[in-house]
Motif scaffolding. Structure first.
Motif, short mmCIF file in Angstrom:
data_model
loop_
_atom_site.label_atom_id
_atom_site.label_comp_id
_atom_site.label_asym_id
_atom_site.label_seq_id
_atom_site.Cartn_x
_atom_site.Cartn_y
_atom_site.Cartn_z
N GLN A 3 0.83 -1.20 0.00
CA GLN A 3 0.00 0.00 0.00
C GLN A 3 0.86 1.25 0.00
OE1 GLN A 3 -2.90 0.05 3.11
NE2 GLN A 3 -4.08 1.72 2.19
N ASP A 4 1.98 1.23 0.73
CA ASP A 4 2.88 2.39 0.77
C ASP A 4 3.54 2.62 -0.59
OD1 ASP A 4 2.29 2.74 3.42
OD2 ASP A 4 3.98 1.51 4.12
N LYS A 5 3.90 1.52 -1.26
CA LYS A 5 4.50 1.65 -2.59
C LYS A 5 3.52 2.28 -3.57
CE LYS A 5 7.67 -2.29 -2.21
NZ LYS A 5 8.03 -3.62 -2.78
N ILE A 6 2.26 1.86 -3.49
CA ILE A 6 1.26 2.40 -4.40
C ILE A 6 1.09 3.90 -4.17
CG2 ILE A 6 -1.20 2.36 -5.00
CD1 ILE A 6 -1.21 -0.63 -4.35
N LYS A 7 1.06 4.32 -2.92
CA LYS A 7 0.93 5.75 -2.61
C LYS A 7 2.12 6.54 -3.13
CE LYS A 7 -1.94 5.33 1.55
NZ LYS A 7 -2.02 5.57 3.02
N GLN A 8 3.32 5.96 -2.96
CA GLN A 8 4.55 6.64 -3.40
C GLN A 8 4.55 6.82 -4.91
OE1 GLN A 8 8.15 4.54 -2.32
NE2 GLN A 8 9.34 5.60 -3.89
N TYR A 9 4.25 5.73 -5.63
CA TYR A 9 4.27 5.82 -7.10
C TYR A 9 3.10 6.65 -7.64
CZ TYR A 9 7.89 2.21 -7.11
OH TYR A 9 9.06 1.51 -6.94
N SER A 34 6.43 -4.89 -19.58
CA SER A 34 6.19 -6.16 -18.87
C SER A 34 7.02 -6.29 -17.59
CB SER A 34 6.47 -7.34 -19.81
OG SER A 34 7.82 -7.30 -20.26
N LYS A 35 8.16 -5.60 -17.52
CA LYS A 35 8.98 -5.64 -16.31
C LYS A 35 8.92 -4.33 -15.55
CE LYS A 35 12.22 -9.12 -18.06
NZ LYS A 35 13.64 -9.48 -18.31
N GLY A 36 7.88 -3.53 -15.81
CA GLY A 36 7.75 -2.24 -15.18
C GLY A 36 7.12 -2.32 -13.80
N ILE A 37 6.93 -1.14 -13.22
CA ILE A 37 6.45 -1.06 -11.84
C ILE A 37 5.03 -1.59 -11.70
CG2 ILE A 37 5.76 0.62 -10.05
CD1 ILE A 37 8.24 2.26 -10.88
N VAL A 38 4.14 -1.25 -12.65
CA VAL A 38 2.75 -1.71 -12.55
C VAL A 38 2.69 -3.23 -12.53
CG1 VAL A 38 0.51 -1.80 -13.74
CG2 VAL A 38 1.80 0.36 -13.63
N LYS A 39 3.45 -3.85 -13.41
CA LYS A 39 3.45 -5.32 -13.47
C LYS A 39 4.02 -5.91 -12.18
CE LYS A 39 3.05 -9.25 -15.75
NZ LYS A 39 1.73 -9.78 -16.21
N SER A 40 5.08 -5.31 -11.66
CA SER A 40 5.71 -5.84 -10.44
C SER A 40 4.77 -5.71 -9.23
CB SER A 40 7.03 -5.12 -10.17
OG SER A 40 6.80 -3.76 -9.85
N LEU A 41 4.00 -4.63 -9.17
CA LEU A 41 3.06 -4.46 -8.06
C LEU A 41 1.95 -5.51 -8.12
CD1 LEU A 41 2.72 -0.57 -7.81
CD2 LEU A 41 4.08 -2.11 -6.38
#
Length: 345
Positions: A3-9, A34-41
């Motif tokens: 949740q903290d990562k989502i807020k930060q990004y 495909s190896k970006g932040i959205v995919k990793s989250l």
């Protein structure tokens, strides 16, 4: 935590203000590949507890949508700028965007011309279904079962229904049957429409094409009426001086039957490839309606007589516009279509 990562990004995306197309591409590579932040989250989301999934599922989807919207908006902005399409909102002094006019298809042009000619002679337009049963396509037209004349038309059969063959119609003569079944003489009508035959596609043939057929049934109709009607049609379509000849032929639904030739419009009768050196080109088949056909449609053949004719619109159009390859009509080549009359919008 996720949740903290989502807020930060999310904060980083909201503050993203690109100054060049390169910045937009860098954003895409960081967040959306495909190896970006959205995919990793989303991968990390799979590992959280069921309780957390209930809370974070919606938040994560909103985050993904935010990233995609930000990228698409920035991309559109720089593409517009690079194409020189930026305009001041409300500037009425800028030139308008031109609208390119389309053109009517040559088959539509010729079909309309044919219809107009026969309308002046009192013919009405009648249409029917392209999927037909055996009775209307064959049997009522004097094609009994196993009759060799059925081999004259290679048919696309679809299925059997209640013991009856269902097929794509091979001619618009089926419309004549339906009209005679549903009404009473006199009849004076033409039937334009698309028909289908199982033929190899070439410069001279196609698996679908267009026909115009005509029918006139009344008391005391003669072959002389047929000849004069078709002679008038040829003079109107191809011009005065076009010669006409009739040759004996055979069709199951007419007797006597004939094929009608006209003097070649390309070589004017001198002989060319189109007319195969003869100076003549066949454009239609015709004849007096066979009494059996009238009786099949509950019309008294002793009281009424009639004539029928049928022509391929492609053949007529070939002669009128000197088009040598029939396939051009269905290839949607705008270079070909733009040669013909412009449609007024």
């Amino acid at each position: 935590m996720l949740q903290d990562k989502i807020k930060q990004y999310t904060q980083e995306i909201e503050q993203f203000a690109p100054s060049s197309a390169a910045d937009v591409e860098a954003f895409r590579l960081k967040f959306l590949v495909s190896k970006g932040i959205v995919k990793s989250l989303f991968e990390e989301f799979k590992t959280v507890s069921t309780e957390e999934k209930r809370v974070l599922g919606k938040v994560l989807n909103e985050f993904k949508q935010l990233a995609e919207d930000k990228f698409q908006g920035a991309q559109a902005e720089f593409q517009q700028a690079s194409n020189g399409l930026e305009r001041k909102e409300g500037d009425l002094t800028l030139p308008g965007e031109g609208m390119e006019l389309g053109s009517r298809h040559p088959l539509s042009l010729v079909r309309k011309e044919i219809v107009d000619i026969f309308k002046k002679l009192g013919f009405v337009v009648s249409e029917g279904p392209e999927i037909e049963d055996d009775w209307h396509n064959f049997s009522a037209l004097n094609f009994p079962p196993e009759h060799p004349a059925r081999d004259m038309q290679d048919t696309f059969f679809i299925k059997k229904q209640d013991g009856n063959d269902i097929a794509l119609r091979t001619h618009t003569s089926s419309v004549q049957v339906r009209m005679m079944e549903m009404g009473k003489p006199p009849f004076r009508a033409i039937m334009p429409g698309r028909v289908y035959r199982n033929e190899a596609i070439s410069a001279r043939a196609h698996c679908f094409f267009h026909q115009v057929e005509g029918l006139y049934v009344d008391e005391n109709v003669s072959f002389a009426d047929l000849k004069q009607t078709l002679f008038h049609f040829v003079q109107e379509l191809y011009g005065e001086g076009t010669k006409v000849r009739f040759r004996p032929s055979y069709f199951p639904f007419t007797e006597p039957s004939a094929e009608m030739d006209i003097s070649c419009t390309i070589c004017k009768g001198a002989g060319c490839n189109l007319c195969k050196g003869s100076g003549w080109v066949e454009i239609l088949g015709c004849g007096m309606v066979d009494p059996n056909v009238l009786e099949n449609c509950n019309i008294d053949s002793k009281k009424y007589s009639g004539f029928a004719f049928g022509m391929g619109i492609e053949r007529v159009t070939n002669l009128k516009y000197e088009i040598k390859d029939l396939r051009l009509f269905s290839e949607n080549d705008t270079r070909f279509l733009s040669q013909f009359e412009t449609e007024i919008i």
